[in-house]
Each structure stands twice: as structure tokens, then as C-alpha cells.
Scaffold this active site. Structure first.
Site, PDB file in Angstrom:
ATOM      1  N   ASP A  62       0.826  -1.219   0.000  1.00 43.47           N
ATOM      2  CA  ASP A  62       0.000   0.000   0.000  1.00 43.47           C
ATOM      3  C   ASP A  62       0.858   1.267   0.000  1.00 43.47           C
ATOM      4  O   ASP A  62       2.069   1.223   0.199  1.00 43.47           O
ATOM      5  CB  ASP A  62      -0.925   0.001   1.235  1.00 43.47           C
ATOM      6  CG  ASP A  62      -0.209  -0.413   2.529  1.00 43.47           C
ATOM      7  OD1 ASP A  62      -0.893  -0.790   3.479  1.00 43.47           O
ATOM      8  OD2 ASP A  62       1.039  -0.389   2.568  1.00 43.47           O
ATOM      9  N   ASN A 128      -8.126  -2.985  13.797  1.00 38.60           N
ATOM     10  CA  ASN A 128      -9.497  -3.376  13.388  1.00 38.60           C
ATOM     11  C   ASN A 128      -9.475  -4.547  12.409  1.00 38.60           C
ATOM     12  O   ASN A 128     -10.452  -4.837  11.742  1.00 38.60           O
ATOM     13  CB  ASN A 128     -10.222  -2.181  12.744  1.00 38.60           C
ATOM     14  CG  ASN A 128      -9.484  -1.667  11.509  1.00 38.60           C
ATOM     15  OD1 ASN A 128      -8.505  -2.262  11.077  1.00 38.60           O
ATOM     16  ND2 ASN A 128      -9.969  -0.574  10.941  1.00 38.60           N
ATOM     17  N   HIS A 130      -7.557  -4.839   9.745  1.00 36.10           N
ATOM     18  CA  HIS A 130      -7.254  -4.555   8.327  1.00 36.10           C
ATOM     19  C   HIS A 130      -5.910  -5.168   7.933  1.00 36.10           C
ATOM     20  O   HIS A 130      -5.011  -5.321   8.748  1.00 36.10           O
ATOM     21  CB  HIS A 130      -7.312  -3.058   8.020  1.00 36.10           C
ATOM     22  CG  HIS A 130      -6.185  -2.229   8.532  1.00 36.10           C
ATOM     23  ND1 HIS A 130      -6.362  -1.160   9.377  1.00 36.10           N
ATOM     24  CD2 HIS A 130      -4.856  -2.281   8.311  1.00 36.10           C
ATOM     25  CE1 HIS A 130      -5.201  -0.604   9.646  1.00 36.10           C
ATOM     26  NE2 HIS A 130      -4.276  -1.276   9.017  1.00 36.10           N
ATOM     27  N   GLU A 135      -9.765  -2.026   4.850  1.00 39.62           N
ATOM     28  CA  GLU A 135     -10.490  -1.813   6.100  1.00 39.62           C
ATOM     29  C   GLU A 135     -11.694  -2.754   6.169  1.00 39.62           C
ATOM     30  O   GLU A 135     -12.088  -3.345   5.153  1.00 39.62           O
ATOM     31  CB  GLU A 135     -10.957  -0.349   6.167  1.00 39.62           C
ATOM     32  CG  GLU A 135      -9.840   0.664   6.107  1.00 39.62           C
ATOM     33  CD  GLU A 135      -9.082   0.816   7.432  1.00 39.62           C
ATOM     34  OE1 GLU A 135      -8.334   1.798   7.558  1.00 39.62           O
ATOM     35  OE2 GLU A 135      -9.216  -0.049   8.336  1.00 39.62           O
TER      36      GLU A 135
HETATM   37  O1  LIG Z   1       2.469  -2.683  12.170  1.00 38.58           O
HETATM   38  P1  LIG Z   1       1.648  -1.477  12.619  1.00 38.58           P
HETATM   39  O2  LIG Z   1       2.454  -0.222  12.654  1.00 38.58           O
HETATM   40  O3  LIG Z   1       0.871  -1.763  13.876  1.00 38.58           O
HETATM   41  O4  LIG Z   1       0.586  -1.251  11.422  1.00 38.58           O
HETATM   42  C1  LIG Z   1      -0.415  -2.216  11.223  1.00 38.58           C
HETATM   43  C2  LIG Z   1      -1.011  -2.017   9.860  1.00 38.58           C
HETATM   44  O5  LIG Z   1      -1.406  -0.655   9.651  1.00 38.58           O
HETATM   45  C3  LIG Z   1      -0.883  -0.233   8.376  1.00 38.58           C
HETATM   46  O6  LIG Z   1       0.334   0.443   8.598  1.00 38.58           O
HETATM   47  C4  LIG Z   1      -1.881   0.636   7.685  1.00 38.58           C
HETATM   48  O7  LIG Z   1      -2.310   1.570   8.584  1.00 38.58           O
HETATM   49  C5  LIG Z   1      -0.652  -1.496   7.620  1.00 38.58           C
HETATM   50  O8  LIG Z   1       0.198  -1.315   6.526  1.00 38.58           O
HETATM   51  C6  LIG Z   1      -0.060  -2.328   8.719  1.00 38.58           C
HETATM   52  O9  LIG Z   1      -0.041  -3.681   8.396  1.00 38.58           O
END
Ligand SMILES: O=P(O)(O)OC[C@H]1O[C@](O)(CO)[C@@H](O)[C@@H]1O
Length: 234
Positions: A62, A128, A130, A135
Site C-alpha cells: 500500500d 481493526n 485490516h 479496512e
Molecule cells: O504494524 P503497525 O504499525 O501496527 O501497522 C499495522 C497495519 O497498519 C498499516 O500500517 C496501515 O495503517 C498497515 O500497513 C499495517 O499492516
């Protein structure tokens, strides 16, 4: 789903690196990569290893819409800073967040994914549930698309920006359908904040309310979690 419980993120990075190294030795040529804090210890293991990635292709999940590749908050920048500057790949693809034409940007990325089928996909997970920026409510057969970020995700990502209003509200994300085409998947999750999402992913129903629950239908998923993230597993 194969679950590996580790004591901390460093041990998680080492376990994930073992799996990445093994897959590369078995001929993997395309790695699907993630951003965020969860994969950082894996990338540290990769950059401090003696592995050569110059014949490997990477495809990232992404990118924020509206950030140029040289913006320090972009995922392009994150990947260069944490991995590519130290371990160059043959090709490293990240969605083009600077292209305001979502139709063109997402079609271009779908073509890249088609031409570079992913052998091993690294995933983090949002609070959540995702995966990538898919999402809750994202279609399980989705391809690359422009997605609106939820309040939960904006809040979680504010930590990387000066001010909450600077957090982009949209991203181009590989769809769940594309993620599911990867031959193998490793999902990394650490900390209490991920415990509900991990429990829903592993023990809950397969539902669009928890995008990561789609992984229950994938043949080869390894989930690496610390004790806190695993604390609500049955
Ligand atoms: O590893 P983190 O920083 O908790 O992020 C969790 C998820 O949120 C994201 O950064 C998107 O917000 C994803 O790419 C990632 O897998």
C-alpha cells in the site's frame, strides 16, 4: 494457520527471517512487503544478513494517496529507509501515491502484481483487523483500489505525522483478492492493541468485518505473535 508465539518483536523478526530465508533458498523470487512498525525487526534481520536480494523483486501492499515517494511519511520512503537503501532488490514496486488518477494508478499496480506473482507475502494487521489498507467491509476478492482510511487507522498512524490533520485520508492498497493469491503468507502482530484482531482473525468467523479473517481460507499462513497479541486466542 500456523501460529508461532514469540517473547518480543526481536524474536519475531528472527522467526520471520528464518522463514523468508528458507523460502528464498527454495526458489522464491517475489516478496510481498508491508510497512508499519510490525515488519521493522524482520527488515533489520534482512539488512544485517549476508543475503543478496539483487535478483529478488518486491511488491508492497500500500501507499498513501497524495504523498510523493520522497516524502518522509510515504511508504516508498519507509521501505528505502528500512530495507532497500541497505539491501537493493532487482525491482521494488510500491503503488504510486503521487498519481491522483486512481483508475490509472490501481490498474497499473494490478498489472505489476499479475506480472510478478507473489511467492511470500509479509503482512501486519491493523487494530481493526485490516490487512494492507483493506479496512473492514473490503471485498475478499478485491484488487488494487483506492480506499478511505477509517478513524481507527488514521488515529493509529497519527504517531508518524506532525498533526492528525496531516495523515492522508486515502491510500492505494493491494486488495484482499490479490493478497490471497500469494503462495505463502506471514502475518506479524505484536502488542495488546492487536489481541482482538488476532483472536478475530484466527478464532472468529470468516467475515468482511475482519478483513484478516479471509486468511482462514488460505492454505499456507503463518502468524507470528508475541504473548500480548496472542493473549485472546482460544
Ligand atoms: O504494524 P503497525 O504499525 O501496527 O501497522 C499495522 C497495519 O497498519 C498499516 O500500517 C496501515 O495503517 C498497515 O500497513 C499495517 O499492516
Amino acid at each position: 494457520m500456523n501460529i508461532i508465539k514469540v517473547k518480543n518483536t526481536e524474536m519475531g523478526g528472527k522467526e520471520a527471517f528464518k522463514l523468508v530465508k528458507e523460502d528464498l533458498e527454495n526458489g522464491a523470487k517475489v516478496l510481498g512487503l508491508a510497512t508499519g512498525s510490525s515488519p521493522i525487526t524482520l527488515y533489520n534481520e534482512m539488512t544485517s544478513s549476508d543475503l543478496d536480494f539483487s535478483n529478488i523483486t518486491s511488491v508492497n501492499l500500500d501507499e498513501y494517496v497524495g504523498l510523493d515517494a520522497d516524502n518522509e511519511q510515504s511508504y516508498h520512503y519507509f521501505m528505502k529507509d528500512h530495507l532497500f537503501n541497505k539491501k537493493p532488490f532487482k525491482n521494488s514496486y510500491v503503488p504510486d501515491g503521487s498519481n491522483p488518477d486512481a483508475e490509472a494508478a490501481t490498474k497499473e499496480y494490478d498489472k505489476i502484481i499479475e506480472e510478478n506473482p507473489i511467492d511470500l507475502q509479509i503482512l501486519g494487521i491493523g487494530r481493526n483487523g485490516h490487512i494492507g489498507f483493506n479496512e473492514p467491509g473490503s471485498p475478499f476478492d478485491g484488487t488494487t483500489r483506492k480506499v478511505g482510511l477509517t478513524e481507527s487507522t488514521i488515529e493509529a498512524n497519527t504517531r508518524f505525522f506532525e498533526d492528525e490533520k496531516d495523515v492522508p485520508r486515502f491510500a492505494y492498497s493491494m486488495g484482499i483478492g490479490s493478497i490471497m493469491k500469494a503462495k505463502k503468507i506471514i502475518l506479524l502482530a505484536y502488542g495488546e492493541a492487536k489481541a482482538d484482531a488476532i483472536a478475530a482473525t484466527v478464532d472468529g468467523p470468516v467475515t468482511e468485518d475482519c478483513p484478516a479473517s479471509a486468511l482462514q481460507n488460505h492454505p499456507d499462513v503463518t502468524i507470528i505473535v508475541d504473548d500480548a497479541a496472542a493473549s485472546k486466542l482460544k
